[in-house]
Every structure is written in C-alpha cells, then in structure tokens.
Design a protein around this motif. Structure first.
Motif, PDB file in Angstrom:
ATOM      1  N   ASN A 259      11.222  -1.134  22.343  1.00  0.00           N
ATOM      2  CA  ASN A 259      10.487  -1.215  21.078  1.00  0.00           C
ATOM      3  C   ASN A 259       9.026  -1.578  21.305  1.00  0.00           C
ATOM      4  OD1 ASN A 259      12.708  -0.488  19.559  1.00  0.00           O
ATOM      5  ND2 ASN A 259      13.333  -2.597  19.184  1.00  0.00           N
ATOM      6  N   ARG A 260       8.769  -2.483  22.241  1.00  0.00           N
ATOM      7  CA  ARG A 260       7.397  -2.858  22.565  1.00  0.00           C
ATOM      8  C   ARG A 260       6.626  -1.658  23.119  1.00  0.00           C
ATOM      9  NH1 ARG A 260       3.342  -5.844  21.039  1.00  0.00           N
ATOM     10  NH2 ARG A 260       1.952  -6.331  22.740  1.00  0.00           N
ATOM     11  N   LEU A 261       7.284  -0.877  23.988  1.00  0.00           N
ATOM     12  CA  LEU A 261       6.638   0.328  24.522  1.00  0.00           C
ATOM     13  C   LEU A 261       6.302   1.306  23.404  1.00  0.00           C
ATOM     14  CD1 LEU A 261       8.672   1.086  27.765  1.00  0.00           C
ATOM     15  CD2 LEU A 261       6.255   0.492  27.619  1.00  0.00           C
ATOM     16  N   ASN A 262       7.212   1.488  22.468  1.00  0.00           N
ATOM     17  CA  ASN A 262       6.938   2.385  21.343  1.00  0.00           C
ATOM     18  C   ASN A 262       5.761   1.898  20.516  1.00  0.00           C
ATOM     19  OD1 ASN A 262       8.608   4.589  21.610  1.00  0.00           O
ATOM     20  ND2 ASN A 262      10.341   3.537  20.695  1.00  0.00           N
ATOM     21  N   TYR A 263       5.694   0.595  20.271  1.00  0.00           N
ATOM     22  CA  TYR A 263       4.563   0.029  19.523  1.00  0.00           C
ATOM     23  C   TYR A 263       3.252   0.306  20.266  1.00  0.00           C
ATOM     24  CZ  TYR A 263       1.182  -3.403  17.949  1.00  0.00           C
ATOM     25  OH  TYR A 263       0.035  -4.005  17.510  1.00  0.00           O
ATOM     26  N   LEU A 264       3.242   0.026  21.566  1.00  0.00           N
ATOM     27  CA  LEU A 264       2.029   0.228  22.356  1.00  0.00           C
ATOM     28  C   LEU A 264       1.622   1.697  22.390  1.00  0.00           C
ATOM     29  CD1 LEU A 264       2.777  -2.226  25.283  1.00  0.00           C
ATOM     30  CD2 LEU A 264       1.053  -2.516  23.488  1.00  0.00           C
ATOM     31  N   LYS A 265       2.598   2.567  22.474  1.00  0.00           N
ATOM     32  CA  LYS A 265       2.312   4.006  22.455  1.00  0.00           C
ATOM     33  C   LYS A 265       1.598   4.377  21.158  1.00  0.00           C
ATOM     34  CE  LYS A 265       5.486   7.153  21.577  1.00  0.00           C
ATOM     35  NZ  LYS A 265       6.707   7.958  21.688  1.00  0.00           N
ATOM     36  N   GLY A 266       2.053   3.805  20.052  1.00  0.00           N
ATOM     37  CA  GLY A 266       1.442   4.100  18.765  1.00  0.00           C
ATOM     38  C   GLY A 266       0.015   3.609  18.635  1.00  0.00           C
ATOM     39  N   VAL A 267      -0.295   2.431  19.188  1.00  0.00           N
ATOM     40  CA  VAL A 267      -1.651   1.898  19.045  1.00  0.00           C
ATOM     41  C   VAL A 267      -2.600   2.417  20.119  1.00  0.00           C
ATOM     42  CG1 VAL A 267      -0.880  -0.203  17.901  1.00  0.00           C
ATOM     43  CG2 VAL A 267      -1.224  -0.234  20.362  1.00  0.00           C
ATOM     44  N   LEU A 268      -2.052   2.992  21.161  1.00  0.00           N
ATOM     45  CA  LEU A 268      -2.872   3.456  22.280  1.00  0.00           C
ATOM     46  C   LEU A 268      -3.932   4.465  21.849  1.00  0.00           C
ATOM     47  CD1 LEU A 268      -3.158   3.160  25.358  1.00  0.00           C
ATOM     48  CD2 LEU A 268      -1.551   5.035  25.600  1.00  0.00           C
ATOM     49  N   VAL A 269      -3.580   5.376  20.981  1.00  0.00           N
ATOM     50  CA  VAL A 269      -4.502   6.448  20.612  1.00  0.00           C
ATOM     51  C   VAL A 269      -5.659   5.976  19.732  1.00  0.00           C
ATOM     52  CG1 VAL A 269      -2.803   8.273  20.859  1.00  0.00           C
ATOM     53  CG2 VAL A 269      -3.063   7.141  18.662  1.00  0.00           C
ATOM     54  N   SER A 270      -5.489   4.844  19.058  1.00  0.00           N
ATOM     55  CA  SER A 270      -6.530   4.407  18.116  1.00  0.00           C
ATOM     56  C   SER A 270      -7.427   3.310  18.688  1.00  0.00           C
ATOM     57  CB  SER A 270      -5.871   3.904  16.825  1.00  0.00           C
ATOM     58  OG  SER A 270      -5.094   2.753  17.100  1.00  0.00           O
ATOM     59  N   ARG A 271      -7.336   3.035  19.951  1.00  0.00           N
ATOM     60  CA  ARG A 271      -8.087   1.934  20.560  1.00  0.00           C
ATOM     61  C   ARG A 271      -9.238   2.437  21.415  1.00  0.00           C
ATOM     62  NH1 ARG A 271      -5.498  -3.121  19.622  1.00  0.00           N
ATOM     63  NH2 ARG A 271      -4.078  -2.600  17.936  1.00  0.00           N
ATOM     64  N   SER A 272     -10.160   1.518  21.714  1.00  0.00           N
ATOM     65  CA  SER A 272     -11.295   1.843  22.587  1.00  0.00           C
ATOM     66  C   SER A 272     -10.804   2.030  24.018  1.00  0.00           C
ATOM     67  CB  SER A 272     -12.320   0.700  22.553  1.00  0.00           C
ATOM     68  OG  SER A 272     -11.779  -0.445  23.194  1.00  0.00           O
ATOM     69  N   GLU A 273     -11.649   2.599  24.845  1.00  0.00           N
ATOM     70  CA  GLU A 273     -11.288   2.846  26.245  1.00  0.00           C
ATOM     71  C   GLU A 273     -10.882   1.542  26.939  1.00  0.00           C
ATOM     72  OE1 GLU A 273     -10.334   4.927  29.547  1.00  0.00           O
ATOM     73  OE2 GLU A 273     -10.958   5.816  27.653  1.00  0.00           O
ATOM     74  N   GLU A 274     -11.624   0.477  26.707  1.00  0.00           N
ATOM     75  CA  GLU A 274     -11.317  -0.820  27.330  1.00  0.00           C
ATOM     76  C   GLU A 274      -9.946  -1.327  26.881  1.00  0.00           C
ATOM     77  OE1 GLU A 274     -13.008  -5.297  26.997  1.00  0.00           O
ATOM     78  OE2 GLU A 274     -14.492  -3.718  27.343  1.00  0.00           O
ATOM     79  N   ASP A 275      -9.679  -1.230  25.581  1.00  0.00           N
ATOM     80  CA  ASP A 275      -8.381  -1.653  25.057  1.00  0.00           C
ATOM     81  C   ASP A 275      -7.255  -0.790  25.609  1.00  0.00           C
ATOM     82  OD1 ASP A 275      -9.509  -3.701  23.582  1.00  0.00           O
ATOM     83  OD2 ASP A 275      -9.474  -2.592  21.686  1.00  0.00           O
ATOM     84  N   ARG A 276      -7.520   0.510  25.734  1.00  0.00           N
ATOM     85  CA  ARG A 276      -6.498   1.426  26.264  1.00  0.00           C
ATOM     86  C   ARG A 276      -6.116   1.044  27.686  1.00  0.00           C
ATOM     87  NH1 ARG A 276      -8.828   6.860  23.720  1.00  0.00           N
ATOM     88  NH2 ARG A 276     -10.682   5.871  24.508  1.00  0.00           N
ATOM     89  N   GLU A 277      -7.093   0.667  28.489  1.00  0.00           N
ATOM     90  CA  GLU A 277      -6.797   0.264  29.864  1.00  0.00           C
ATOM     91  C   GLU A 277      -5.892  -0.963  29.884  1.00  0.00           C
ATOM     92  OE1 GLU A 277     -10.349  -0.071  32.224  1.00  0.00           O
ATOM     93  OE2 GLU A 277     -11.036   1.904  31.595  1.00  0.00           O
TER      94      GLU A 277
END
Length: 140
Positions: free
Chosen positions: A12-30
C-alpha cells in the motif's frame, strides 16, 4: 503483525508513493525513489525470511524472521542500558546509536513503541530519515 499484513502495508505504501511520484519536483522524486528502493528491499527480506523460517522455529534476528509483540517492544525503551527500538509501518528499527535518540528519547517521544503515526506526522510520509538505521525485526 504477521508477515502478510506487513507485506500488504508495504504494498500500500508503494502504491501511495507511485501516485505522488508524478506530481513532485525532481528533488522530491529522487527521495521517493530511494524510499521505494528501501521498501522493495524490506519486502525481499520479508519474503526470504518467510521461506527460511518455515523450516526454522528458532529465530534470532530480522533476517531470520524476528517478530516483536508490542509488549516485547516496550522493553527496548533506551532506558537503564536497554537498547532503543521503534516501530514504523510494522518494521522495527534499532535507534540506540542514533544521535537523535538520547536515552531512547527523541523530541519527547520515547522508544519502545509503535511510532508510525507520530513519525509520519513529523516526517511528511517520508521514510528517508530512517535510511541507515538498522532493521532488527517486524511487529507482530
């Protein structure tokens, strides 16, 4: 918490992170990608531990399937020479040597407990601050 429930929480945590990954800055994505790598490593350990512990009743450490109840975790409060362990998302971390945990205390929060809710309220749903902290088991 049994291993299936822990795996479901990690999934579930991986799914949450997958969802927010696309809307974050490059630094946050890393940082999110690094957290995803950590979760995948945890999942791999849990799966391997499950396979190993099916044939081994005596377990002594996380890599061999050490599970803690909340009552057992309470004994690792960092006081009177005890080690300091905390649970976050079903994973038990040894914070004894962390400079942020003096005598098992971190900003008024005492070790020996499941601190998932407190952790995420202070660390913005990011396990990055646990990177490098030794994992010693899982919460039953």
């Amino acid at each position: 918490m049994n291993q299936e429930k822990l795996l479901l929480k990690k999934f579930n945590r991986l799914n949450y992170l997958k969802g927010v990954l696309v809307s974050r800055s490059e630094e946050d994505r890393e940082a999110i990608i690094e957290e995803i790598k950590d979760i995948i490593d945890d999942i791999e350990l849990i799966i391997n531990d499950s396979n190993e512990s099916e044939n081994n009743e005596e377990v002594t450490g996380y890599r061999s399937g050490k599970e803690f109840t909340l009552e057992e975790l309470e004994g690792f409060d960092g006081k009177n020479g005890n080690s300091a362990y905390v649970a976050v998302d079903g994973t038990i971390y040894d914070v004894t040597e962390s400079s942020f945990w003096r005598s098992g205390n971190h900003f008024g929060v005492q070790a020996g407990k499941d601190l998932t809710e407190q952790f995420y309220s202070c660390h913005s749903n990011n396990l990055e601050s646990m990177r490098g902290i030794k994992v010693v088991g899982i919460l039953k």
